[in-house]
Design an enzyme around this catalytic site. Structure first.
Site, PDB file in Angstrom:
ATOM      1  N   GLU A 126       0.839  -1.195   0.000  1.00  0.00           N
ATOM      2  CA  GLU A 126       0.000   0.000   0.000  1.00  0.00           C
ATOM      3  C   GLU A 126       0.875   1.246   0.000  1.00  0.00           C
ATOM      4  O   GLU A 126       1.826   1.286   0.768  1.00  0.00           O
ATOM      5  CB  GLU A 126      -0.919   0.045   1.224  1.00  0.00           C
ATOM      6  CG  GLU A 126      -1.855   1.236   1.168  1.00  0.00           C
ATOM      7  CD  GLU A 126      -2.795   1.362   2.381  1.00  0.00           C
ATOM      8  OE1 GLU A 126      -2.667   0.585   3.345  1.00  0.00           O
ATOM      9  OE2 GLU A 126      -3.643   2.257   2.339  1.00  0.00           O
ATOM     10  N   ALA A 267       1.726  -0.070  10.814  1.00  0.00           N
ATOM     11  CA  ALA A 267       1.397  -1.455  10.516  1.00  0.00           C
ATOM     12  C   ALA A 267       0.563  -1.488   9.252  1.00  0.00           C
ATOM     13  O   ALA A 267       0.084  -0.453   8.785  1.00  0.00           O
ATOM     14  CB  ALA A 267       0.625  -2.088  11.656  1.00  0.00           C
ATOM     15  N   MET A 268       0.373  -2.698   8.711  1.00  0.00           N
ATOM     16  CA  MET A 268      -0.322  -2.826   7.437  1.00  0.00           C
ATOM     17  C   MET A 268      -1.259  -4.023   7.449  1.00  0.00           C
ATOM     18  O   MET A 268      -0.876  -5.121   7.837  1.00  0.00           O
ATOM     19  CB  MET A 268       0.736  -2.962   6.330  1.00  0.00           C
ATOM     20  CG  MET A 268       0.150  -3.120   4.948  1.00  0.00           C
ATOM     21  SD  MET A 268      -0.834  -1.655   4.491  1.00  0.00           S
ATOM     22  CE  MET A 268      -2.077  -2.436   3.467  1.00  0.00           C
ATOM     23  N   ASN A 270      -2.586  -6.169   5.382  1.00  0.00           N
ATOM     24  CA  ASN A 270      -2.657  -7.183   4.327  1.00  0.00           C
ATOM     25  C   ASN A 270      -3.548  -8.343   4.754  1.00  0.00           C
ATOM     26  O   ASN A 270      -3.479  -8.815   5.882  1.00  0.00           O
ATOM     27  CB  ASN A 270      -1.265  -7.727   4.041  1.00  0.00           C
ATOM     28  CG  ASN A 270      -0.223  -6.634   3.991  1.00  0.00           C
ATOM     29  OD1 ASN A 270      -0.309  -5.759   3.165  1.00  0.00           O
ATOM     30  ND2 ASN A 270       0.710  -6.660   4.933  1.00  0.00           N
ATOM     31  N   HIS A 302      -6.771  -1.873  15.192  1.00  0.00           N
ATOM     32  CA  HIS A 302      -6.984  -1.122  13.956  1.00  0.00           C
ATOM     33  C   HIS A 302      -6.781  -2.024  12.731  1.00  0.00           C
ATOM     34  O   HIS A 302      -7.639  -2.099  11.852  1.00  0.00           O
ATOM     35  CB  HIS A 302      -6.026   0.068  13.922  1.00  0.00           C
ATOM     36  CG  HIS A 302      -6.107   0.899  12.691  1.00  0.00           C
ATOM     37  ND1 HIS A 302      -6.854   2.055  12.618  1.00  0.00           N
ATOM     38  CD2 HIS A 302      -5.547   0.745  11.456  1.00  0.00           C
ATOM     39  CE1 HIS A 302      -6.748   2.568  11.402  1.00  0.00           C
ATOM     40  NE2 HIS A 302      -5.949   1.785  10.680  1.00  0.00           N
ATOM     41  N   GLU A 303      -5.655  -2.710  12.712  1.00  0.00           N
ATOM     42  CA  GLU A 303      -5.376  -3.562  11.549  1.00  0.00           C
ATOM     43  C   GLU A 303      -6.384  -4.703  11.464  1.00  0.00           C
ATOM     44  O   GLU A 303      -6.823  -5.077  10.386  1.00  0.00           O
ATOM     45  CB  GLU A 303      -3.945  -4.112  11.586  1.00  0.00           C
ATOM     46  CG  GLU A 303      -2.844  -3.060  11.725  1.00  0.00           C
ATOM     47  CD  GLU A 303      -2.961  -1.893  10.762  1.00  0.00           C
ATOM     48  OE1 GLU A 303      -3.495  -2.074   9.655  1.00  0.00           O
ATOM     49  OE2 GLU A 303      -2.537  -0.782  11.141  1.00  0.00           O
ATOM     50  N   GLU A 325      -9.799   4.339   6.211  1.00  0.00           N
ATOM     51  CA  GLU A 325      -9.010   4.790   7.358  1.00  0.00           C
ATOM     52  C   GLU A 325      -9.834   5.548   8.399  1.00  0.00           C
ATOM     53  O   GLU A 325      -9.702   5.317   9.594  1.00  0.00           O
ATOM     54  CB  GLU A 325      -7.806   5.609   6.898  1.00  0.00           C
ATOM     55  CG  GLU A 325      -6.806   4.820   6.036  1.00  0.00           C
ATOM     56  CD  GLU A 325      -6.274   3.565   6.722  1.00  0.00           C
ATOM     57  OE1 GLU A 325      -6.486   3.390   7.940  1.00  0.00           O
ATOM     58  OE2 GLU A 325      -5.650   2.737   6.020  1.00  0.00           O
TER      59      GLU A 325
HETATM   60  N1  PHE Z   1      -2.991   1.105   5.860  1.00  0.00           N
HETATM   61  C1  PHE Z   1      -2.131   1.179   7.001  1.00  0.00           C
HETATM   62  C2  PHE Z   1      -3.035   1.407   8.198  1.00  0.00           C
HETATM   63  O1  PHE Z   1      -3.693   2.348   8.351  1.00  0.00           O
HETATM   64  C3  PHE Z   1      -1.128   2.269   6.972  1.00  0.00           C
HETATM   65  C4  PHE Z   1      -0.088   2.134   5.929  1.00  0.00           C
HETATM   66  C5  PHE Z   1      -0.141   2.899   4.792  1.00  0.00           C
HETATM   67  C6  PHE Z   1       0.946   1.257   6.089  1.00  0.00           C
HETATM   68  C7  PHE Z   1       0.819   2.806   3.815  1.00  0.00           C
HETATM   69  C8  PHE Z   1       1.920   1.154   5.132  1.00  0.00           C
HETATM   70  C9  PHE Z   1       1.863   1.951   3.997  1.00  0.00           C
HETATM   71  O2  PHE Z   1      -3.192   0.656   9.029  1.00  0.00           O
HETATM   72 ZN    ZN Z   2      -5.563   1.936   8.730  1.00  0.00          ZN
END
Ligand code: PHE
Ligand code: ZN
Length: 943
Positions: A126, A267-268, A270, A302-303, A325
């Site tokens: 992302e 964090a991410m 996926n 959140h994740e 978000e």
């Molecule tokens: N989407 C992630 C989150 O809000 C944030 C994120 C964005 C992480 C871009 C990595 C790169 O939890």
């Molecule tokens: Zn997020």
């Protein structure tokens, strides 16, 4: 290679994809130096597409080894290569495309795409990292099913992970092995992830409410195995909460979290395989503070919540980022409120919003929650998209009520499951569930800037009526001169003589003790009737029901009354903040106004947020650095930003005369609170002064050093005479170092640390010795850090010795060592610039590690006012030099850390010129990344 002047991407130019990807098979031959990626995609032209529509495949910094369409390499005009990647022309309506690329993970310091961290390989896709792995329609509205085969050296990478469920694995010749993963849920490329490494796995089983078994797995480096319990427990709590509060259940057999040392954000999410900045996973009482525990829990939640708000229902395009978000932040805020922090959560969130988002919304980087243009999407992971986006969701709930809101959410998840949609779709579903027209409300998504709301009231004793006049106004932001009125929910109550809420009626509604006024026009009046007594105080904007700057024209006595009696924790805290803010402003201005007894109409000392007087002069201000979001996007805002109030144009060269009457009144209120049985956690927040960066926003042109001095002076004046009762409180809190992760225990520790810091700042007798003792005797990192933070600006032998001890003790513990770096960089004791230089020469400093870089530069800019804002501009120049260096390695982190430099227009003339010079020098460099260039250009632009 850096990009040259790119053109902006416009929302108005959005077009649905011409091609669908029906299935995708990825095959990775993993190696840190050169990884081979084979991609096999089945594509089909959509029914709506033009018959000759080409297929766009994005690609960036890729070495292309092979490209075949139905087994044949396209030649001549069939293949066009441009800055974005490839265009395939003349395809049949359906085709199979095979692509082979080679990428170089160990050389990837941008940390986007496939990269190496420690001894492991991992990905970050992302928003646009997938195109750094292979050619693909890398846009969130192209969803497909992934089958991923990973092959690697078995000794070096015993663990091979990807999204979904593992369907095969085995040994291969030559010491290699493989694993195949299938993700049954179609997803956009930004949710793809893989991990290869030598990792320990800590796991736990979770049974969903419908009885499905899920394996929860946390992967960390072997030596961190004993720091995973909190992460696992947090995950299980979040999963249960999502079922109970939102009716959402998990959908795969396994949920994996991998801790990574080098990570740009927090964090991410996926699908099924979250990647985390290690700082949001690892915790033990010995290494992590209470705040760390809370942050970890909230980022994990959140994740996890993204699994529905983001993954099952995703974004059509990146302008819609807040769709996932804002909603997910709202969901994690609810979780932390209900499960961990209760009333204090709202206070912490508002404090953060004011300190970081308001300045962003008043500065050169201001943008709507749903932006309509961007040059570099990486720069839109902002406080506005995340935190203001969450406020917008919260206002929706306030307006339509909890029940309709929950029905609307259910409808949203059901109707759009598996689709990529827009914030308009979200609001439309809510309007449908509520049976209300919310078209006016949509402006919150489209219009940037923090609205100013002015509230005035008059009580008619004979009629038992309170008349309320509201007025709203939003100052211009870059590119948006004219603002329209917004739909603002203002929750309020009236406090009577005994501190309790009065009952009355708003319009035809039944009698109540709390009302939500819906302001929809520029000006509007309301009438509360049936009031049996005159209100002593008005509790406005309860729970911070809208992200606005309120000028309610309240006098100090009324505010003190609210701070003492209000049952809304937020309003209570806010009243005290307003009193303190006024006292600091008075000191800065040297105005010394003492007109406390003049209710309502004061254009003078106090109220900063005068809706009307705003001249709309310049926008600046700043925002967060770091990860979101940095930071909750998760990372914490490592930087200085300010919060946003009004616009007093003033010369702030010194700490002027105090408003002694006001300070006395605050002191008396504080004294009463200290004697009272106020809950420790509430007391801790009440004893806080408004953040420095928030105070800066009260001035059109601020001298940050003078504002800092004024803040210190108010702190001394208010608390100095209360030193004895502070000491008593401190003594009463002995024994709170019990390691309990409960709101009460954490609140007590927060209070203890606050009191200690106050006493050191007041130079109270014995305070430094107490701090040293607290450090030595602490069992938790919370109290150890509390002691070091208390001492950090005190140029004492104790500070020197304890910091040295702390560094030595934690040299090999990256996350704890980051705290040491932050303390050293943020300390205002003399020699700040030299100390900063030396920190970068410390054997533990690495430019390639975002946490470490943020740990140093963030606190320097956020806390070290004396040196960052040194009048000769040396602090700005030094930072600019570092940013240039960082940019060559990691553009995303460099751009985030550059944000404090964008607030130059709001500084005093001397500093303003110096900061601008630093920016211009940076702007003149060749080869800046698109990320950093975009931030600098917007910061220097005329409007
Ligand atoms: N989407 C992630 C989150 O809000 C944030 C994120 C964005 C992480 C871009 C990595 C790169 O939890
Ligand atoms: Zn997020």
């Amino acid at each position: 290679m850096k990009d040259a002047a790119p053109r902006p991407i416009l929302l108005s130019e959005y077009r649905a994809p011409d091609w669908r990807v029906e299935a995708l098979e990825l095959d990775f031959d993993l190696d840190p130096d050169a990884t081979r990626v084979q991609s096999r995609l089945r594509v089909r032209r959509t029914a709506e597409a033009a018959p000759d529509a080409p297929l766009r495949l994005h690609g960036r910094d890729l070495e292309r080894l092979r490209l075949e369409v139905n087994g044949v390499a396209p030649a001549g005009e069939a293949l066009v290569e441009d800055a974005e990647g490839l265009l395939l022309h003349g395809l049949p309506d359906a085709a199979e495309i095979v692509i082979e690329t080679r990428v170089h993970p160990a050389a990837n310091t941008a940390l986007e795409g496939l990269y190496a961290s420690g001894g492991n390989l991992c990905t970050q896709c992302e928003p646009e990292g997938f195109r750094r792995i292979t050619y693909f329609p890398d846009r969130p509205d192209v969803l497909t099913r992934y089958t991923v085969r990973l092959e690697a050296d078995a000794a070096r990478y015993p663990v091979l992970l990807a999204n979904g469920n593992r369907v095969a694995a085995g040994a291969l010749a030559g010491g290699r092995h493989y694993a195949v993963w299938e993700d049954p849920f179609p997803k956009p490329s930004y949710l793809f992830a893989l991990v290869a490494g030598d990792l320990a796995c800590r796991s736990q089983r979770f049974v969903t409410r419908s009885g499905r078994e899920v394996a929860l797995e946390v992967y960390v480096e072997h030596h961190n195995q004993d720091r995973c319990d909190h992460a696992l427990a947090s995950l299980a709590r979040a999963m249960r909460y999502d079922e109970e509060a939102f009716g959402r259940e998990y959908d795969l057999d396994v949920y994996m979290i991998v801790a990574v040392d080098d990570f740009n954000m927090g964090a991410m999410e996926n699908k099924g395989l979250n990647l985390f900045n290690a700082k949001y996973v690892l915790a033990s009482p010995d290494s992590a503070t209470d705040d760390d525990y809370v942050h970890i829990e909230s980022v994990i939640a959140h994740e996890y919540f993204h699994n529905w708000s983001g993954n099952r229902v995703t974004c059509r395009d990146w302008f819609q980022l807040s769709l996932k978000e804002g909603l997910t932040v709202f969901r994690d805020q609810e979780f932390t409120t209900d499960c961990t922090l209760f009333g204090v959560k709202r206070i912490d969130d508002v404090q953060r919003l004011r300190a970081f988002q308001f300045p962003e919304d008043a500065g050169p980087l201001a943008h709507p929650v749903r932006p309509d243009r961007y040059t570099e999407i990486n720069n839109f992971y902002t406080l506005t998209v995340y935190e203001k986006g969450a406020e917008v969701i919260r206002m929706l709930r306030t307006l339509i009520g909890r029940e309709a809101f929950r029905q609307g959410l259910d409808l949203y998840f059901e109707r759009f499951d598996g689709q990529a949609v827009t914030t308009d779709d979200f609001v439309a579903v809510m309007a449908e569930a509520a049976g209300r027209d919310l078209s006016l409300f949509q402006r919150w998504y489209r219009q940037a800037g923090t609205p100013r709301v002015r509230a005035r009231s008059a009580f008619d004793a004979a009629a038992g009526e309170l008349r309320i006049d509201l007025h709203q106004h939003t100052p211009p932001t870059p590119g948006e001169a004219d603002k329209q009125p917004l739909h603002i929910p203002l929750r309020m109550a009236l406090l009577g003589g005994d501190g309790a809420a009065l009952s009355g009626r708003l319009g035809a509604a039944p009698e109540a003790r709390e009302w939500v006024l819906e302001l929809t026009g520029a000006e509007q009046s309301f009438r509360l009737t049936g009031l049996r007594e005159a209100p002593v105080a008005i509790s406005w904007l309860r729970g911070f029901s809208a992200p606005v700057l309120l000028d309610a024209g309240q006098d100090a006595t009324e505010l003190a009354y609210i701070a003492t009696f209000d049952d809304d924790a937020f309003t209570r805290w806010d009243a005290m903040q307003e009193l303190l803010r006024r006292a600091v402003i008075a000191r800065v201005q040297g105005a010394g106004d003492t007109s406390q007894d003049d209710p309502g109409q004061r254009a003078d000392t106090g109220q900063s947020h005068t809706g009307q007087s705003h001249t709309g002069q310049s926008h600046t201000g700043q925002s967060h650095t770091g990860e979101r979001h940095t930071d909750e996007g998760h990372t914490e805002p490592a930087d200085p930003a300010q919060g946003g109030y009004g616009q007093r144009s003033t010369d702030t060269t010194g700490t002027g005369q105090a408003d002694t009457a006001l300070e006395t009144l605050i002191r008396e209120a504080m004294a009463a609170l200290l004697q009272n049985t106020v809950e420790p956690v509430v007391l801790a927040t009440l004893l806080e002064l408004p953040a420095h960066r928030e105070l800066l926003e009260a001035f059109e042109h601020a001298d940050p050093v003078a504002v800092y001095a004024a803040r210190q002076a108010v702190e001394r004046a208010v608390f100095g005479p209360l030193a004895d009762s502070l000491l008593q409180q401190q003594a009463a809190l002995a024994g709170v170092d019990d390691g309990a992760f409960t709101a009460t225990a954490m609140g007590s520790r927060r209070l203890l640390n606050r009191i200690l810091a106050l006493r050191v700042a007041l130079e109270a007798p014995g305070a430094v010795v107490d701090a040293a003792r607290q450090y030595q005797q602490a069992r938790s990192q919370t109290l150890r850090m509390g002691a070091l933070e208390a001492l950090n600006d005190a140029d004492t032998r104790q500070r020197t010795e304890l910091l040295a001890e702390f560094e030595q003790h934690n040299r090999n513990d990256a996350l704890v060592l980051d705290k040491w770096f932050g303390l050293e960089a943020g300390s205002q004791i003399p020699g700040g610039l030299e100390r900063l230089e030396r920190l970068l020469e410390h054997p533990g400093f690495r430019w390639s590690n975002p946490n470490r870089v943020r740990a140093v530069l963030g606190p320097f800019m956020a806390h070290n006012h004396r040196h960052f804002h040194q009048a000769d501009g040396a602090g700005y120049q030094q930072i600019a030099g570092y940013l240039e260096r960082l940019d060559a390695l990691n553009p995303q982190t460099a751009a985030a850390l550059a944000r404090p430099l964008t607030r130059w227009r709001r500084l005093d003339p001397v500093r303003s010129a110096r900061m601008r010079e630093a920016l211009e020098r940076l702007a003149a460099r060749d080869g800046l990344s698109r990320d950093l260039a975009d931030v600098i250009q917007r910061a220097l632009a005329d409007s």
